[in-house]
Design a protein around this motif. Structure first.
Motif, PDB file in Angstrom:
ATOM      1  N   MET A  87      -2.877  -5.276 -10.536  1.00  0.00           N
ATOM      2  CA  MET A  87      -1.791  -6.107 -11.039  1.00  0.00           C
ATOM      3  C   MET A  87      -1.255  -5.563 -12.350  1.00  0.00           C
ATOM      4  SD  MET A  87      -3.082  -9.977 -10.306  1.00  0.00           S
ATOM      5  CE  MET A  87      -3.361 -10.576  -8.639  1.00  0.00           C
TER       6      MET A  87
ATOM      7  N   HIS B 270       0.592 -14.953 -11.085  1.00  0.00           N
ATOM      8  CA  HIS B 270       0.006 -14.947  -9.760  1.00  0.00           C
ATOM      9  C   HIS B 270      -0.840 -16.201  -9.551  1.00  0.00           C
ATOM     10  CE1 HIS B 270      -2.796 -12.952 -12.515  1.00  0.00           C
ATOM     11  NE2 HIS B 270      -3.770 -13.426 -11.752  1.00  0.00           N
TER      12      HIS B 270
ATOM     13  N   ALA C 264       0.053  -4.492  -5.155  1.00  0.00           N
ATOM     14  CA  ALA C 264      -0.960  -5.364  -5.749  1.00  0.00           C
ATOM     15  C   ALA C 264      -2.287  -5.259  -5.015  1.00  0.00           C
ATOM     16  CB  ALA C 264      -0.472  -6.811  -5.745  1.00  0.00           C
TER      17      ALA C 264
ATOM     18  N   TYR D 255       2.293 -13.140  -5.693  1.00  0.00           N
ATOM     19  CA  TYR D 255       2.480 -12.176  -6.773  1.00  0.00           C
ATOM     20  C   TYR D 255       3.806 -11.494  -6.536  1.00  0.00           C
ATOM     21  CZ  TYR D 255       1.641  -7.793  -9.421  1.00  0.00           C
ATOM     22  OH  TYR D 255       1.733  -6.726 -10.268  1.00  0.00           O
TER      23      TYR D 255
END
Length: 275
Positions: free
Chosen positions: A75, A81, A117, A60
């Motif tokens: 996210m 991702h 994240a 990511y």
């Protein structure tokens, strides 16, 4: 469709999606993944959730992340991702995908974004898991669902930043390219055409684009195609029509590409979200 499985190759893998009928821009997801590895994909929405057990490793924003049990997953929209199991028994998790407009309407704030994240936070992860489970079971009770939705975002509020995300200026450099890809999902796109939109030579553009998004333009195009496929399937279009509208060679091509990114076939996804 003959020859195309309706589920994961491994019987240990399972995933479910759900759309609350009264609340556009909201998608619930729960899964237990052991063997499947997700290709780069996007939900073009905030992806917020928690790991219940096991651990997931994913790419990511150009970096590897490890999310283990008791971690929050936070996210930002449009971020591509991947995802694969880090432990022998895989990982079990729940997520909610919220369109930016839906999140802003619920919270009354604009400009949310998350710097990390993954945030280890067992107490809050347990709370988020419980709220996501309650949302899943409240889908037929709109008033209860909306109250739980606000509670969930309030639970995550102090992990969010409000304002202009870091790197926003860099991302805007290729905004016209992303718009071009969105407008040409059903067509073959050349490197030269994208470079012309960006005002760069082809391979200079390719290097800059990869450095910015951490994927190639082709990977971005496929991610956008599959996200549009999700939208169309949710609206009730047939998988065959969706395949044609998103530039797939045929329905079997759509099925393979969709399953690699979202863990379910288009037909199964459509049944889940349309009930």
């Amino acid at each position: 469709m003959q020859g195309v499985p309706e589920q994961f190759e491994s019987p240990r893998d399972a995933a479910q999606f759900l759309h609350p009928p009264h609340r556009p821009g909201v998608e619930l997801y729960r899964a237990h993944i052991v063997r499947h590895a997700f290709d780069p994909h996007t939900h073009e929405a905030f992806g917020l959730g928690a790991i219940e057990s096991g651990a997931e490793r994913f790419r990511y924003a150009g970096a590897d992340h490890l999310a283990s049990a008791g971690s929050l997953v936070l996210m930002n929209p449009e971020a591509l991702h991947t995802g694969r199991a880090e432990t022998e028994d895989g990982w079990r998790y729940r997520m909610i995908y919220l369109d930016r407009a839906a999140l802003e309407e619920i919270t009354g704030e604009s400009g949310w974004w998350f710097a990390d994240a993954v945030r280890p936070d067992p107490t809050r992860a347990s709370r988020v898991t419980a709220l996501l489970d309650a949302l899943w079971h409240a889908r037929a009770e709109p008033l209860a669902f909306d109250g739980l939705l606000l509670q969930l975002l309030e639970t995550l509020r102090d992990h969010a930043h409000v304002g202009r995300p870091e790197g926003a200026e860099r991302t805007q450099r290729f905004g016209g390219v992303i718009d071009y890809l969105h407008a040409h999902l059903d067509q073959r796109v050349s490197l030269e055409s994208l470079a012309a939109v960006a005002g760069l030579s082809p391979f200079h553009f390719l290097r800059r684009f990869r450095d910015q998004y951490h994927v190639t333009p082709q990977q971005m195009l496929m991610a956008l195609r599959m996200h549009d496929a999700k939208r169309r399937l949710g609206a009730g279009e047939s998988p065959a029509d969706v395949a044609a509208a998103t530039g797939m060679a045929d329905q079997a091509h759509l099925t393979r590409a969709f399953a690699r990114r979202y863990g379910v076939t288009p037909a199964r996804y459509q049944r889940q979200v349309r009930g």
